[in-house]
Scaffold this motif. Structure first.
Motif, mmCIF file in Angstrom:
data_model
loop_
_atom_site.group_PDB
_atom_site.id
_atom_site.type_symbol
_atom_site.label_atom_id
_atom_site.label_comp_id
_atom_site.label_asym_id
_atom_site.label_seq_id
_atom_site.Cartn_x
_atom_site.Cartn_y
_atom_site.Cartn_z
ATOM 1 N N VAL A 40 72.445 -26.099 113.626
ATOM 2 C CA VAL A 40 72.876 -25.281 115.395
ATOM 3 C C VAL A 40 73.735 -24.633 115.832
ATOM 4 O O VAL A 40 74.205 -23.838 114.429
ATOM 5 N N TRP A 41 72.708 -23.101 116.328
ATOM 6 C CA TRP A 41 74.049 -22.134 116.726
ATOM 7 C C TRP A 41 74.836 -22.193 117.358
ATOM 8 O O TRP A 41 74.525 -22.843 118.392
ATOM 9 N N GLU A 42 76.487 -21.852 116.697
ATOM 10 C CA GLU A 42 77.085 -21.577 117.544
ATOM 11 C C GLU A 42 77.228 -21.683 118.739
ATOM 12 O O GLU A 42 77.917 -22.283 119.462
ATOM 13 N N GLY A 43 76.298 -20.697 119.361
ATOM 14 C CA GLY A 43 76.257 -20.544 121.232
ATOM 15 C C GLY A 43 76.313 -21.835 121.796
ATOM 16 O O GLY A 43 76.270 -21.711 123.125
ATOM 17 N N ALA A 44 75.360 -22.356 121.244
ATOM 18 C CA ALA A 44 74.883 -24.164 121.487
ATOM 19 C C ALA A 44 76.146 -24.566 122.100
ATOM 20 O O ALA A 44 75.771 -25.617 123.144
ATOM 21 N N LEU A 45 76.899 -25.089 121.654
ATOM 22 C CA LEU A 45 78.103 -25.107 121.340
ATOM 23 C C LEU A 45 79.146 -24.067 123.276
ATOM 24 O O LEU A 45 79.712 -25.036 122.912
ATOM 25 N N HIS A 46 78.765 -23.156 123.764
ATOM 26 C CA HIS A 46 79.295 -22.496 124.422
ATOM 27 C C HIS A 46 77.977 -22.792 125.115
ATOM 28 O O HIS A 46 79.085 -22.432 126.963
ATOM 29 N N ALA A 47 76.753 -23.145 125.499
ATOM 30 C CA ALA A 47 76.399 -22.789 126.818
ATOM 31 C C ALA A 47 76.285 -24.254 127.473
ATOM 32 O O ALA A 47 75.695 -25.808 127.280
ATOM 33 N N VAL A 48 77.190 -24.669 128.651
ATOM 34 C CA VAL A 48 77.401 -25.485 129.571
ATOM 35 C C VAL A 48 76.564 -26.223 130.081
ATOM 36 O O VAL A 48 75.861 -25.602 131.054
ATOM 37 N N VAL A 49 76.622 -27.414 129.532
ATOM 38 C CA VAL A 49 75.025 -28.156 130.594
ATOM 39 C C VAL A 49 76.407 -29.216 131.048
ATOM 40 O O VAL A 49 77.044 -29.991 130.728
ATOM 41 N N GLY A 50 76.155 -29.470 132.689
ATOM 42 C CA GLY A 50 76.691 -30.109 133.209
ATOM 43 C C GLY A 50 77.881 -31.075 133.491
ATOM 44 O O GLY A 50 78.798 -31.350 134.045
ATOM 45 N N GLY A 51 78.722 -29.381 133.402
ATOM 46 C CA GLY A 51 79.780 -29.227 133.419
ATOM 47 C C GLY A 51 81.008 -29.455 132.637
ATOM 48 O O GLY A 51 80.136 -29.886 131.596
ATOM 49 N N ARG A 52 82.478 -28.926 132.415
ATOM 50 C CA ARG A 52 83.193 -29.028 132.059
ATOM 51 C C ARG A 52 83.512 -30.625 131.197
ATOM 52 O O ARG A 52 83.602 -30.690 129.154
ATOM 53 N N GLN A 53 83.278 -31.752 132.280
ATOM 54 C CA GLN A 53 83.574 -33.091 131.198
ATOM 55 C C GLN A 53 82.693 -33.238 130.051
ATOM 56 O O GLN A 53 82.654 -34.469 129.283
ATOM 57 N N VAL A 54 81.312 -32.711 130.867
ATOM 58 C CA VAL A 54 80.645 -33.112 130.271
ATOM 59 C C VAL A 54 80.224 -32.759 128.572
ATOM 60 O O VAL A 54 79.795 -33.053 127.785
ATOM 61 N N MET A 55 80.222 -31.411 128.629
ATOM 62 C CA MET A 55 80.656 -31.110 127.433
ATOM 63 C C MET A 55 81.214 -31.269 126.735
ATOM 64 O O MET A 55 81.212 -31.254 125.298
ATOM 65 N N ALA A 56 83.432 -31.973 127.087
ATOM 66 C CA ALA A 56 83.865 -32.108 126.446
ATOM 67 C C ALA A 56 83.393 -33.783 125.579
ATOM 68 O O ALA A 56 83.783 -33.691 123.823
ATOM 69 N N GLY A 57 83.118 -34.276 125.872
ATOM 70 C CA GLY A 57 82.460 -35.038 125.640
ATOM 71 C C GLY A 57 81.518 -35.361 124.426
ATOM 72 O O GLY A 57 81.272 -35.893 123.898
ATOM 73 N N GLN A 58 80.629 -34.566 125.266
ATOM 74 C CA GLN A 58 79.853 -33.544 123.317
ATOM 75 C C GLN A 58 79.500 -32.711 122.450
ATOM 76 O O GLN A 58 79.303 -33.088 121.387
ATOM 77 N N LEU A 59 80.381 -32.222 122.740
ATOM 78 C CA LEU A 59 81.445 -31.731 121.197
ATOM 79 C C LEU A 59 81.988 -32.901 120.747
ATOM 80 O O LEU A 59 82.591 -32.343 119.446
ATOM 81 N N ASP A 60 83.266 -33.980 121.766
ATOM 82 C CA ASP A 60 83.425 -34.827 120.940
ATOM 83 C C ASP A 60 82.630 -35.573 119.814
ATOM 84 O O ASP A 60 83.272 -35.912 118.939
ATOM 85 N N ARG A 61 81.717 -35.892 120.493
ATOM 86 C CA ARG A 61 80.339 -36.680 119.418
ATOM 87 C C ARG A 61 79.595 -36.357 118.650
ATOM 88 O O ARG A 61 79.466 -36.510 117.551
ATOM 89 N N LEU A 62 79.979 -34.731 117.990
ATOM 90 C CA LEU A 62 79.329 -33.671 117.533
ATOM 91 C C LEU A 62 79.910 -34.093 116.424
ATOM 92 O O LEU A 62 80.206 -34.555 115.190
ATOM 93 N N VAL A 63 81.538 -34.244 116.733
ATOM 94 C CA VAL A 63 82.816 -34.410 116.018
ATOM 95 C C VAL A 63 82.996 -35.476 115.178
ATOM 96 O O VAL A 63 82.859 -35.534 113.610
ATOM 97 N N GLY A 64 81.972 -36.699 115.734
ATOM 98 C CA GLY A 64 81.518 -37.729 114.933
ATOM 99 C C GLY A 64 80.775 -37.920 114.689
ATOM 100 O O GLY A 64 81.122 -39.084 113.465
ATOM 101 N N LEU A 65 80.052 -36.839 114.499
ATOM 102 C CA LEU A 65 78.418 -37.100 113.014
ATOM 103 C C LEU A 65 79.201 -36.543 112.023
ATOM 104 O O LEU A 65 77.914 -36.770 111.335
ATOM 105 N N ILE A 66 79.965 -36.227 111.921
ATOM 106 C CA ILE A 66 80.399 -35.242 110.901
ATOM 107 C C ILE A 66 81.234 -36.027 109.769
ATOM 108 O O ILE A 66 82.086 -36.861 110.345
ATOM 109 N N GLY A 67 80.270 -35.900 108.678
ATOM 110 C CA GLY A 67 80.690 -37.425 107.294
ATOM 111 C C GLY A 67 80.272 -38.668 107.514
ATOM 112 O O GLY A 67 79.835 -39.379 106.290
ATOM 113 N N MET A 68 79.059 -38.364 107.793
ATOM 114 C CA MET A 68 77.969 -39.778 108.438
ATOM 115 C C MET A 68 76.882 -39.917 106.761
ATOM 116 O O MET A 68 76.833 -38.511 106.820
ATOM 117 N N SER A 69 76.747 -41.238 106.696
ATOM 118 C CA SER A 69 75.949 -40.707 105.606
ATOM 119 C C SER A 69 74.192 -40.203 105.757
ATOM 120 O O SER A 69 73.737 -39.225 105.002
#
Length: 280
Positions: free
Chosen positions: A171-200
């Motif tokens: 994922v291009w880092e810029g995609a992490l800063h492109a706000v979709v749906g507002g601040r709370q939606v993006m916060a939840g989406q970024l938290d979701r990405l963190v949770g994927l790190i380390g999955m087999s």
């Protein structure tokens, strides 16, 4: 494989069959003339295999019709860049398209992908997906079946938990800063990405904004089992399966991967974007 793509391949095969028939040779005899297995002639004629440019040139020569090579190659070029226009696909809404993706992902064992503008659908939260799909339905003037489409996209994510699968996604880092749906939606989406790190089953890489690039990002693409590349544009989905195209997109992915970071470094980039969202 798309119906349009397969229909085009079958039409090319039918033309090959016509050229062979003009020689008066049966499939076995024609294969012997080419030095091929009979099964290859059968697969090409019946649209079960995509011919290479060399195959088509050899076929035209063996048929005594070298003048037909240009037409055959033109048909192949059209086949290799097979298009599925979004307006046609979305005529019945987004949910059927998402259901098709569910089946395609279930058939796939290994996938390599790159997205420069959005978090990939495979990793999206329901809220993030809902806003994207509503925006797309408005843009494309397609039926509003957003909730059904979101549910289908979430079903696609079930493959992340299947043993034996591997999804190598950049994922291009810029995609992490492109706000979709507002601040709370993006916060939840970024938290979701963190949770994927380390999955087999997931290898998540982020291409930093300041990375030294050996290739410049242009558009997103997905490589399915090293057999097919899917490229999505604003109005069209393109599919390629020629050896040359697979090799090209494979090299692009490899160079992007060389510039990407993963693990703790990717976590830091996601956390940085999360902090920006929180401060907005």
């Amino acid at each position: 494989m798309s119906t349009d793509f397969q229909s085009g391949r079958e039409a090319l095969g039918a033309r090959l069959g016509e050229l062979r028939a003009e020689t008066g040779l049966n499939g076995k005899e024609f294969a012997g003339l080419l030095g091929w297995q009979r099964s290859k002639v059968s697969r090409l004629q019946n649209g079960r295999q995509t011919a290479s440019p060399a195959d088509l040139e050899a076929w035209a020569a063996a048929a005594g019709r070298p003048d037909a090579a240009a037409d055959l190659l033109a048909r192949l070029r059209g086949l290799e860049s097979q298009q599925r226009h979004w307006r046609r696909q979305l005529a019945a809404g987004d949910a059927p398209v998402q259901d098709r993706y569910v089946m395609e992902y279930r058939r796939t064992t290994t996938m390599r992908g790159y997205e420069p503008t959005v978090v990939p659908g495979l990793f999206q939260t329901p809220d993030y997906a809902r806003h994207l799909m509503a925006q797309n339905a408005e843009l494309m003037c397609s039926p509003r079946d957003t909730e059904a489409a979101v549910q289908a996209r979430m079903r696609r994510q079930e493959v992340l938990y299947e043993a034996g699968k591997l999804f190598r996604v950049l994922v291009w880092e810029g995609a992490l800063h492109a706000v979709v749906g507002g601040r709370q939606v993006m916060a939840g989406q970024l938290d979701r990405l963190v949770g994927l790190i380390g999955m087999s089953t997931v290898e998540l890489g982020v291409v930093p904004l300041g990375a030294l690039m050996r290739v410049t990002p242009k558009h997103g693409f997905w490589i399915f089992d090293e057999q097919r590349v899917v490229v999505e544009t604003i109005n069209t989905e393109l599919q390629y399966d020629s050896a040359d195209d697979l090799a090209l997109y494979g090299r692009v992915w490899d160079r992007l991967h060389a510039a990407a970071v993963s693990g703790p470094q990717a976590h830091r980039l996601i956390a940085r974007a999360r902090a920006v969202v929180a401060a907005a």
